[in-house]
Design an enzyme around this catalytic site. Structure first.
Site, mmCIF file in Angstrom:
data_model
loop_
_atom_site.group_PDB
_atom_site.id
_atom_site.type_symbol
_atom_site.label_atom_id
_atom_site.label_comp_id
_atom_site.label_asym_id
_atom_site.label_seq_id
_atom_site.Cartn_x
_atom_site.Cartn_y
_atom_site.Cartn_z
ATOM 1 N N SER A 1 24.968 23.207 66.040
ATOM 2 C CA SER A 1 23.519 23.007 65.961
ATOM 3 C C SER A 1 23.166 21.638 65.380
ATOM 4 C CB SER A 1 22.886 24.098 65.092
ATOM 5 O OG SER A 1 23.108 25.370 65.663
ATOM 6 N N GLU B 1 27.171 25.752 51.215
ATOM 7 C CA GLU B 1 26.597 24.400 51.167
ATOM 8 C C GLU B 1 26.844 23.695 49.840
ATOM 9 O OE1 GLU B 1 25.023 27.164 52.043
ATOM 10 O OE2 GLU B 1 24.723 26.912 54.194
#
Lengths: 277, 323
Positions: B43, B64
């Site tokens: 993406s 993350e």
């Protein structure tokens, strides 16, 4: 490039440890604040790296590309690292007592803007292992023999990011990263087992794919051997679960949660120095 | 004088696509370029880099915080490290790491957040990044950039790779109209005046640059001369361009796909206040989380269109003339 190390006998290392402990209590007393307990518990583990020949480093060339890296995840133990860096010749010994004062290079937590020999600025817990993984990967890409060491507190590994990093290191087979858990059993609010128990700790790391070495973190022979075993372990990262005593070396600080983050008074300092003579 | 009709606004690639393609160019030119992604490479389009340079691409899984700090570690050891995810996750889940492992120690980390704003569409508010610029701009030392088309994204990625210091670049999911010719340059701290004008200035970034161009076209038809500025460098800001716009047009509209609180608008307002105070209006997301919908439906419903910018410009002009 030649390996730059300084190797001393265990007897000599014990003398260095005592000197480091004297620096720790003296500078924290001068600062009137700081974290003596977790600094004293980590002394042998860090002294073995910097003085026992277990880490390749060169105080005359702190930015040597192929140096081994050390990241102090538990940044509040800055005094032990400052004392070691000073005794190793990276920074002035004479300024250790400026700890935590305005303008001092010895900031409250490690700050690489002030000391080039620091590999990272730490203090917000949980980030050291991720940083060390990045440094170890960079060395691998460069074909460098450099290794990355990081020391985490036992309370620190309650942070979720540590386990993200643990998964990452094993998945990417980062065998040039070594994690040291300073398992002194006390965190700010009290005993780790009462705040947020981390047991079964060795099982956790094994389940995450790590080579686990459990040891007495104050036994220099065991510490040296553990680093050698970690260096010889290929294909997976290694963790040292180092059983230590918070406040080690100063009787009234040992296993006393009060001295996690409390400076000794002038009177306590004299008593501590007498014990460390 | 340039006018809105000058821009054909032919639809181009999404800025995330340009980001992914440019990473490959960088990777070919410099072996020190490395990329980390958190299970969104197909993406964010870092997948192109991963396919060509698997040994320099680090899959971080859905983690993350670790990814940002691993990137900082790579950068600390001399790599040109890019970390990428959806902007919402990169900034919100990785913020502490951006702060302590990149900004504060002045580490050369490149963070690129894609799928910014509400135009991610159907996935809804949990994936929408409407506060990323406020967060990124709050980090001392960070450069923050929001390119509007594939041409400027390519140039910006080359710029930030050569820049030494921490950077955040914002990219979009949706395709964006092409505004620039291939020779345009995008230094950090710069801006581009796309349309000259004297009555009011329309300042935008990202997808709303094209909307501002369209707004200028409709205003021109009503006899209003609107200047249009692409303020692709959110931080540092082109203070001279803001001061000149305030001085020469006396009214500024800032349009952005971000919360009106904390975005480019407040930075332009602060700069105008410090240089040449003027009438200002703001087009942005107003203190609300959006919802699922197509990108077009959402941009319409939440008032981020040329028509909204033109209306804000007229309001500003009315306030200016009432002074």
């Amino acid at each position: 490039m030649a390996t730059v190390t300084e190797t001393r006998s265990v007897q000599e290392l014990q003398a260095v440890c005592k000197q480091i402990r004297r620096h720790i209590v003296t500078m924290i007393a001068a600062a009137k604040s700081g974290h003596p307990g977790g600094s004293l518990s980590a002394v042998e583990l860090i002294v073995s790296l910097y003085f026992g020949g277990r880490m390749r480093h060169d105080p005359k060339n702190p930015r040597w590309k192929d140096r081994d890296r050390f990241v102090l995840g538990k940044g509040h133990a800055a005094p032990v690292l400052y004392a070691v860096l000073a005794e190793a010749g990276y920074t002035p010994v004479g300024e250790l007592n400026t700890l935590r004062k305005l303008g001092s290079i010895y900031q409250g937590h490690p700050d690489r803007r002030f000391i080039p020999a620091l590999e990272a600025s730490t203090g917000s817990l949980g980030e050291g292992l991720s940083l060390a993984c990045g440094m170890a990967l960079a060395a691998r890409l460069d074909g460098s023999p450099a290794r990355a060491y990081t020391m985490l507190g036992d309370g620190e590994i309650q942070e979720g990011q540590v386990w993200e990093a643990a998964m990452f290191a094993a998945f990417h087979k980062i065998d040039n990263v070594v994690c040291i858990v300073d398992y002194n059993r006390i965190q700010l609010d009290g005993f780790v087992k009462d705040i947020m128990d981390i047991e079964p700790l060795t099982d956790k790391w094994r389940a995450f794919g790590w080579h686990v070495i459990e040891l007495d973190g104050h036994d220099l022979n065991a510490v040296n051997a553990a680093y050698d075993e970690a260096a010889a372990t290929k294909g997976k990262p290694s963790v040292l679960i180092a059983h230590t005593v918070k406040g080690k070396g100063v009787s009234f600080m040992e296993n006393n949660p009060k001295f996690h983050g409390m400076a000794p008074t002038a009177e306590e300092l004299q008593k501590a120095l007498a014990e460390l003579a | 004088m340039a006018t809105g009709t000058k821009f054909e606004l032919k639809m181009g690639a999404a800025t995330r696509e340009a980001f992914g393609r440019t990473l490959v160019e960088l990777g070919r030119a410099n072996k020190d370029v490395v990329v980390c992604d958190a299970d969104l490479s197909k993406s964010t389009m870092t997948t192109y880099f991963a396919q060509e340079f698997p040994e320099r691409f680090f899959s971080c899984g859905i983690a993350e915080a670790n990814m940002v700090a691993v990137g900082a570690g790579l950068a600390s050891s001399g790599k040109i490290a890019f970390v990428s995810s959806f902007s919402a996750f990169l900034l919100n889940k990785g913020f502490e790491q951006l702060r302590v492992t990149a900004a504060y120690p002045e580490v050369n980390l490149k963070a690129v957040g894609t799928h910014s704003g509400i135009s991610i569409g159907e996935d809804g508010p949990s994936q929408m990044s409407i506060e990323d610029l406020a967060l990124a701009c709050s980090l001392p030392g960070f450069a923050v950039l929001s390119p509007c088309d594939e041409v400027s994204m390519r140039a910006v990625i080359h710029t930030v790779a050569a820049h030494v210091g921490p950077v955040f670049v914002r990219a979009a999911r949706a395709k964006s109209p092409i505004v620039y010719g291939a020779d345009a340059r995008f230094p950090i701290g710069g801006s581009h005046e796309l349309i000259a004008g004297k009555d009011v200035t329309l300042i935008g970034h990202g997808l709303l640059v094209a909307e501002a161009i369209r707004a200028a076209g409709s205003l021109e038809a009503e006899g209003i001369s609107a200047r249009v500025i692409d303020m692709y460098s959110i931080k540092p800001l082109d203070r001279d361009a803001v001061a000149r716009a305030a001085r020469e047009t006396g009214a500024i509209v800032v349009a952005e796909e971000h919360l009106a609180d904390g975005g480019l608008g407040v930075r332009v307002a602060q700069t105008a206040a410090e240089t040449t105070p003027c009438i200002m209006e703001f087009v942005g997301v107003n203190n609300v989380y959006a919802e699922s919908g197509t990108p077009d439906e959402l941009l319409d419903k939440y008032g981020l269109r040329a028509v909204n910018i033109a209306a804000a410009a007229k309001k500003a002009l009315a306030r200016k003339s009432a002074r």
